[in-house]
Design a protein around this motif. Structure first.
Motif, mmCIF file in Angstrom:
data_model
loop_
_atom_site.group_PDB
_atom_site.id
_atom_site.type_symbol
_atom_site.label_atom_id
_atom_site.label_comp_id
_atom_site.label_asym_id
_atom_site.label_seq_id
_atom_site.Cartn_x
_atom_site.Cartn_y
_atom_site.Cartn_z
ATOM 1 N N TRP A 40 -5.388 -14.085 9.915
ATOM 2 C CA TRP A 40 -6.147 -14.013 11.167
ATOM 3 C C TRP A 40 -5.759 -15.176 12.077
ATOM 4 C CZ3 TRP A 40 -8.659 -9.941 12.958
ATOM 5 C CH2 TRP A 40 -9.089 -8.963 12.059
ATOM 6 N N ALA A 41 -5.519 -16.352 11.518
ATOM 7 C CA ALA A 41 -5.114 -17.511 12.316
ATOM 8 C C ALA A 41 -3.673 -17.388 12.813
ATOM 9 C CB ALA A 41 -5.263 -18.783 11.485
ATOM 10 N N ASN A 42 -2.860 -16.558 12.184
ATOM 11 C CA ASN A 42 -1.469 -16.329 12.561
ATOM 12 C C ASN A 42 -1.406 -15.243 13.636
ATOM 13 O OD1 ASN A 42 1.296 -16.117 12.720
ATOM 14 N ND2 ASN A 42 1.532 -15.176 10.711
ATOM 15 N N PHE A 43 -1.719 -15.613 14.863
ATOM 16 C CA PHE A 43 -1.689 -14.703 16.004
ATOM 17 C C PHE A 43 -2.581 -13.484 15.816
ATOM 18 C CE2 PHE A 43 2.506 -16.848 16.196
ATOM 19 C CZ PHE A 43 2.304 -17.557 17.366
ATOM 20 N N ALA A 44 -3.731 -13.655 15.154
ATOM 21 C CA ALA A 44 -4.764 -12.619 14.983
ATOM 22 C C ALA A 44 -4.242 -11.372 14.274
ATOM 23 C CB ALA A 44 -5.381 -12.252 16.328
ATOM 24 N N THR A 45 -3.557 -11.565 13.152
ATOM 25 C CA THR A 45 -3.048 -10.443 12.366
ATOM 26 C C THR A 45 -4.199 -9.784 11.602
ATOM 27 O OG1 THR A 45 -0.913 -11.531 12.108
ATOM 28 C CG2 THR A 45 -1.420 -9.754 10.562
ATOM 29 N N ILE A 46 -4.444 -8.516 11.896
ATOM 30 C CA ILE A 46 -5.486 -7.746 11.217
ATOM 31 C C ILE A 46 -4.996 -7.471 9.802
ATOM 32 C CG2 ILE A 46 -6.767 -5.575 11.209
ATOM 33 C CD1 ILE A 46 -6.151 -5.469 14.271
ATOM 34 N N ASN A 47 -5.839 -7.709 8.794
ATOM 35 C CA ASN A 47 -5.402 -7.474 7.418
ATOM 36 C C ASN A 47 -6.582 -7.100 6.540
ATOM 37 O OD1 ASN A 47 -6.256 -10.078 5.704
ATOM 38 N ND2 ASN A 47 -5.754 -10.710 7.788
ATOM 39 N N LEU A 48 -6.286 -6.263 5.566
ATOM 40 C CA LEU A 48 -7.297 -5.826 4.601
ATOM 41 C C LEU A 48 -6.605 -5.505 3.289
ATOM 42 C CD1 LEU A 48 -10.313 -5.066 4.188
ATOM 43 C CD2 LEU A 48 -9.665 -2.736 4.780
ATOM 44 N N GLU A 49 -7.225 -5.912 2.186
ATOM 45 C CA GLU A 49 -6.685 -5.622 0.861
ATOM 46 C C GLU A 49 -7.798 -5.063 -0.013
ATOM 47 O OE1 GLU A 49 -3.762 -8.210 -1.350
ATOM 48 O OE2 GLU A 49 -5.565 -8.568 -2.548
ATOM 49 N N ALA A 50 -7.478 -4.036 -0.768
ATOM 50 C CA ALA A 50 -8.423 -3.449 -1.720
ATOM 51 C C ALA A 50 -7.898 -3.685 -3.125
ATOM 52 C CB ALA A 50 -8.570 -1.951 -1.471
ATOM 53 N N GLY A 51 -8.801 -4.047 -4.026
ATOM 54 C CA GLY A 51 -8.447 -4.244 -5.422
ATOM 55 C C GLY A 51 -9.385 -3.442 -6.306
ATOM 56 N N VAL A 52 -8.841 -2.868 -7.362
ATOM 57 C CA VAL A 52 -9.627 -2.057 -8.286
ATOM 58 C C VAL A 52 -9.308 -2.505 -9.702
ATOM 59 C CG1 VAL A 52 -10.091 0.285 -9.107
ATOM 60 C CG2 VAL A 52 -9.564 -0.105 -6.700
#
Length: 194
Positions: A40-52
Motif C-alpha cells: 500500500w505504501a508502494n504507490f498505493a498498490t492494491i493487494n489481497l492474499e487468501a490462505g487456507v
C-alpha cells in the motif's frame, strides 16, 4: 488488464468461499485474509492474499496485486509509478501451527508490469512468469488478528521486456526476453483469521 484483475478476484473469492464451506463441516480448516502494508505504501498498490489451512503445518496461499496509478512530482516533473497486475499461488509450511509463528513457503507467480522509481528514472515494462521461495514470521496480536513479516526471492523468465532510458524519450536501452532472479517481497501484512 482489468479483465485479468477481475478474473483473479473472482477466483480468490471462489477459493475462499469453497474452503469456508469445508470449514463449516467437521474439519478444522481455517481461512485467513491478509493485506500488505508495504505494498500500500508502494504507490498505493492494491493487494489481497487468501490462505487456507490444509493441515496443522501446511496452508495454501493465493493472492493478487494491482496498481494502475501514475504520479508526477511537482518540483522535478518526474513520472513515478509501479503499475502492475500480479497473481500468485503456492503453499507454506508452519513448523509450530498454521497461521502463527515461523513459516517458509514456495509459490508460482505471473506479473505484468511498468515501473519507474525515485532512484532510477528508467522505465521498465514487460511481463514475467516464475517461481519463488519466501520465509517469515506471523505474530498473533489477537485470536483473529495477526501481524506478518516476510521476505522472498523469485526467478523466472521475462517473455516481454523493454527497459527505456526515461519515460519521456522512450529510447530503448535493453529489450527482449530473458531470465531473471529478483527480490520478490518485503512485507508487513495485517492478517485476519476466520
Amino acid at each position: 488488464m482489468k479483465r485479468r484483475f477481475l478474473t483473479i478476484l473472482i477466483l480468490l473469492t471462489a477459493l475462499t468461499s469453497s474452503f469456508q464451506l469445508m470449514s463449516q463441516e467437521k474439519r478444522k480448516t481455517r481461512v485467513a485474509l491478509s493485506t500488505d502494508v508495504v505494498d500500500w505504501a508502494n504507490f498505493a498498490t492494491i493487494n489481497l492474499e487468501a490462505g487456507v489451512s490444509v493441515h496443522q503445518h501446511f496452508s495454501i496461499q493465493a493472492g493478487a496485486k494491482y496498481n494502475p496509478w501514475e504520479f508526477t512530482t511537482r518540483n522535478l516533473g518526474l513520472q513515478l509509478y509501479n503499475k502492475q497486475t500480479t497473481a500468485y499461488a503456492g503453499f507454506r509450511y508452519w513448523p509450530w501451527y498454521v497461521f502463527s509463528g515461523w513459516w517458509v513457503g514456495a509459490q508460482a507467480q505471473y506479473t505484468d508490469y511498468a515501473e519507474t522509481g525515485l532512484w532510477r528514472h528508467a522505465l521498465d515494462t514487460g511481463a514475467a512468469v516464475g517461481g519463488g521461495v519466501s520465509f517469515g514470521y506471523t505474530l498473533m496480536l489477537h485470536e483473529k488478528l495477526n501481524l506478518e513479516f516476510g521476505a522472498g526471492v523469485w526467478a523466472g523468465r521475462r517473455f516481454e521486456h523493454n527497459l527505456y532510458c526515461c519515460p519521456d524519450c522512450m529510447r530503448i536501452r535493453e529489450c527482449g526476453p530473458g531470465n531473471f532472479v529478483a527480490l520478490n517481497d518485503i512485507s508487513i501484512a495485517l492478517m485476519y483469521v476466520f
